[in-house]
Write an enzyme that holds these catalytic residues in place. Sequence first.
Site, PDB file in Angstrom:
ATOM      1  N   ALA A  47       0.839  -1.206   0.000  1.00 43.95           N
ATOM      2  CA  ALA A  47       0.000   0.000   0.000  1.00 43.95           C
ATOM      3  C   ALA A  47       0.868   1.248   0.000  1.00 43.95           C
ATOM      4  O   ALA A  47       1.833   1.347   0.763  1.00 43.95           O
ATOM      5  CB  ALA A  47      -0.913   0.000   1.217  1.00 43.95           C
TER       6      ALA A  47
ATOM      7  N   GLN B 124      -4.467  -6.789  -7.355  1.00 46.44           N
ATOM      8  CA  GLN B 124      -4.763  -7.531  -6.136  1.00 46.44           C
ATOM      9  C   GLN B 124      -6.056  -7.029  -5.499  1.00 46.44           C
ATOM     10  O   GLN B 124      -6.237  -5.838  -5.279  1.00 46.44           O
ATOM     11  CB  GLN B 124      -3.631  -7.452  -5.107  1.00 46.44           C
ATOM     12  CG  GLN B 124      -3.882  -8.481  -4.002  1.00 46.44           C
ATOM     13  CD  GLN B 124      -2.846  -8.463  -2.903  1.00 46.44           C
ATOM     14  OE1 GLN B 124      -2.765  -7.521  -2.137  1.00 46.44           O
ATOM     15  NE2 GLN B 124      -2.051  -9.517  -2.812  1.00 46.44           N
TER      16      GLN B 124
ATOM     17  N   CYS C 194      -3.225  -9.873   5.338  1.00 40.91           N
ATOM     18  CA  CYS C 194      -3.015  -8.662   6.131  1.00 40.91           C
ATOM     19  C   CYS C 194      -3.174  -8.930   7.632  1.00 40.91           C
ATOM     20  O   CYS C 194      -4.205  -9.437   8.070  1.00 40.91           O
ATOM     21  CB  CYS C 194      -4.002  -7.584   5.697  1.00 40.91           C
ATOM     22  SG  CYS C 194      -3.756  -6.078   6.632  1.00 40.91           S
TER      23      CYS C 194
ATOM     24  N   LYS D 142      -3.111 -15.390  -1.916  1.00 44.18           N
ATOM     25  CA  LYS D 142      -1.985 -15.238  -0.993  1.00 44.18           C
ATOM     26  C   LYS D 142      -2.489 -15.275   0.446  1.00 44.18           C
ATOM     27  O   LYS D 142      -3.511 -14.662   0.764  1.00 44.18           O
ATOM     28  CB  LYS D 142      -1.276 -13.911  -1.257  1.00 44.18           C
ATOM     29  CG  LYS D 142      -0.029 -13.712  -0.400  1.00 44.18           C
ATOM     30  CD  LYS D 142       0.572 -12.325  -0.606  1.00 44.18           C
ATOM     31  CE  LYS D 142       1.745 -12.120   0.347  1.00 44.18           C
ATOM     32  NZ  LYS D 142       2.129 -10.718   0.473  1.00 44.18           N
TER      33      LYS D 142
ATOM     34  N   ASN E  25       7.033 -16.436   0.081  1.00 44.15           N
ATOM     35  CA  ASN E  25       7.160 -15.016   0.418  1.00 44.15           C
ATOM     36  C   ASN E  25       7.678 -14.903   1.848  1.00 44.15           C
ATOM     37  O   ASN E  25       7.270 -15.654   2.717  1.00 44.15           O
ATOM     38  CB  ASN E  25       5.772 -14.363   0.273  1.00 44.15           C
ATOM     39  CG  ASN E  25       5.722 -12.896   0.679  1.00 44.15           C
ATOM     40  OD1 ASN E  25       4.759 -12.450   1.281  1.00 44.15           O
ATOM     41  ND2 ASN E  25       6.743 -12.140   0.347  1.00 44.15           N
ATOM     42  N   GLY E  26       8.586 -13.939   2.043  1.00 41.27           N
ATOM     43  CA  GLY E  26       9.095 -13.683   3.394  1.00 41.27           C
ATOM     44  C   GLY E  26      10.604 -13.703   3.449  1.00 41.27           C
ATOM     45  O   GLY E  26      11.235 -14.724   3.163  1.00 41.27           O
TER      46      GLY E  26
ATOM     47  N   GLY F 145       8.550  -8.439  -1.429  1.00 42.85           N
ATOM     48  CA  GLY F 145       7.885  -7.242  -0.928  1.00 42.85           C
ATOM     49  C   GLY F 145       8.902  -6.215  -0.469  1.00 42.85           C
ATOM     50  O   GLY F 145       9.548  -5.538  -1.268  1.00 42.85           O
ATOM     51  N   ARG F 146       9.114  -6.160   0.863  1.00 48.01           N
ATOM     52  CA  ARG F 146       9.964  -5.119   1.450  1.00 48.01           C
ATOM     53  C   ARG F 146      11.389  -5.112   0.907  1.00 48.01           C
ATOM     54  O   ARG F 146      12.064  -4.088   0.942  1.00 48.01           O
ATOM     55  CB  ARG F 146      10.000  -5.308   2.981  1.00 48.01           C
ATOM     56  CG  ARG F 146       8.635  -5.144   3.639  1.00 48.01           C
ATOM     57  CD  ARG F 146       8.656  -5.590   5.105  1.00 48.01           C
ATOM     58  NE  ARG F 146       9.010  -6.998   5.237  1.00 48.01           N
ATOM     59  CZ  ARG F 146       9.619  -7.532   6.281  1.00 48.01           C
ATOM     60  NH1 ARG F 146       9.958  -6.772   7.308  1.00 48.01           N
ATOM     61  NH2 ARG F 146       9.880  -8.814   6.337  1.00 48.01           N
TER      62      ARG F 146
END
Length: 382
Positions: free
Chosen positions: A30, A82, A113, A155, A217-218, A241-242
């Site tokens: 986001a 998404q 989330c 996901k 993921n992660g 992601g990050r």
Amino acid sequence: MGPMTATLSKPALKIGPYEVDPPVVLAPMAGITNVAFRRLCREYGAGLYVCEMITSRALVERHPTTMQMITFDPDEHPRSMQLYGVDPATMGQAARMIVDEGLADHIDMNFGCPVPKVTRKGGGSALPYKRRLFGEIVRAAVRAAEPAGVPVTVKFRIGIDDEHITYLDAGRIAEDNGAAAVALHGRTAAQRYSGQADWTAITRLKETVRSIPVLGNGDIFSAQDALRMVAETGCDGVVVGRGCLGRPWLFRDLQAAFAGEPIPEGPSLGEVTRVLRRHAELLADHMGEQKGLRDLRKHMAQYLRGFPVGSDLRHRFGLVSSLAELDDLLADLDPDVPFPSDAEGPRGRQGSAGKVVLPEGWLDDPDELCVPTEAEIDHNGG
């Protein structure tokens, strides 16, 4: 590269009709993965780049902000959107709207989330605990999208907490209801973004879900991390992601790594300033200069991380409001400074673990089909 290259003989990742090569997906974040940031990342390498998460209700009701968020570049393909939702009927409507109006080529559904204001209403990573409801939501989207050849992926996280593990059920249910692929963030909702992702859960999901791809993921903060995840878990692709915050060139590294080529060295400060300037330009094109530069501020610390930039200069970067001002600040940086080793490793929010706030009685009956009320509010992905 050593033994890591053994992982590269895997067949190409297929998401419905689309081949994703390298098998890399940009996770929606986001306020981050808007059309400008996605374009910047796409300039570095191929993969699947998912737009910011939107709620199915906001899409169906055509909220102006939401309609602006689903902007894609003319050459962006497949266009990946998404959706977040809690109600099978609304999710089906949203998927039908996407198909009928040609809004996207791929739908990703987010049940990851961990934000308290979302789980408190039964949304996000709380929802897969309600197995029947979760299955109905996936089925509604697939039924609406599949005839038009729009694949639906799902996901989710390991579970709510260590006592309420949901991911193996979620994987089987998504597979049975026609999902084209599933992605697992190797943390529970209670962990949020803290601690270490449990990659062994990705292995177990891969052993359980056999007919569709499983993405991991992660904690992928470098190309080597991605190769290691594939080698250790057998997953079919990775979701980043990050790890790409302030380093969109990670996608160049991933492209090289999955092709079995040497991973390029990190950029000098001069190269980083060029990337930062390009990011600013794309944001200004997308939002207008003032708003775009304000949006860029949140990326500054990540771009400059580890480089010897004084605190006063860092502070001024964090307040930048025009391209001219940015150019002046960038001119003060020494372009020859090499990429610092301490810029590697985790980035982005980490925070701490905490109890997951759930609606009263949420854990009483996992087969209850009741749609949670007021759960569709704008929030971050997971």
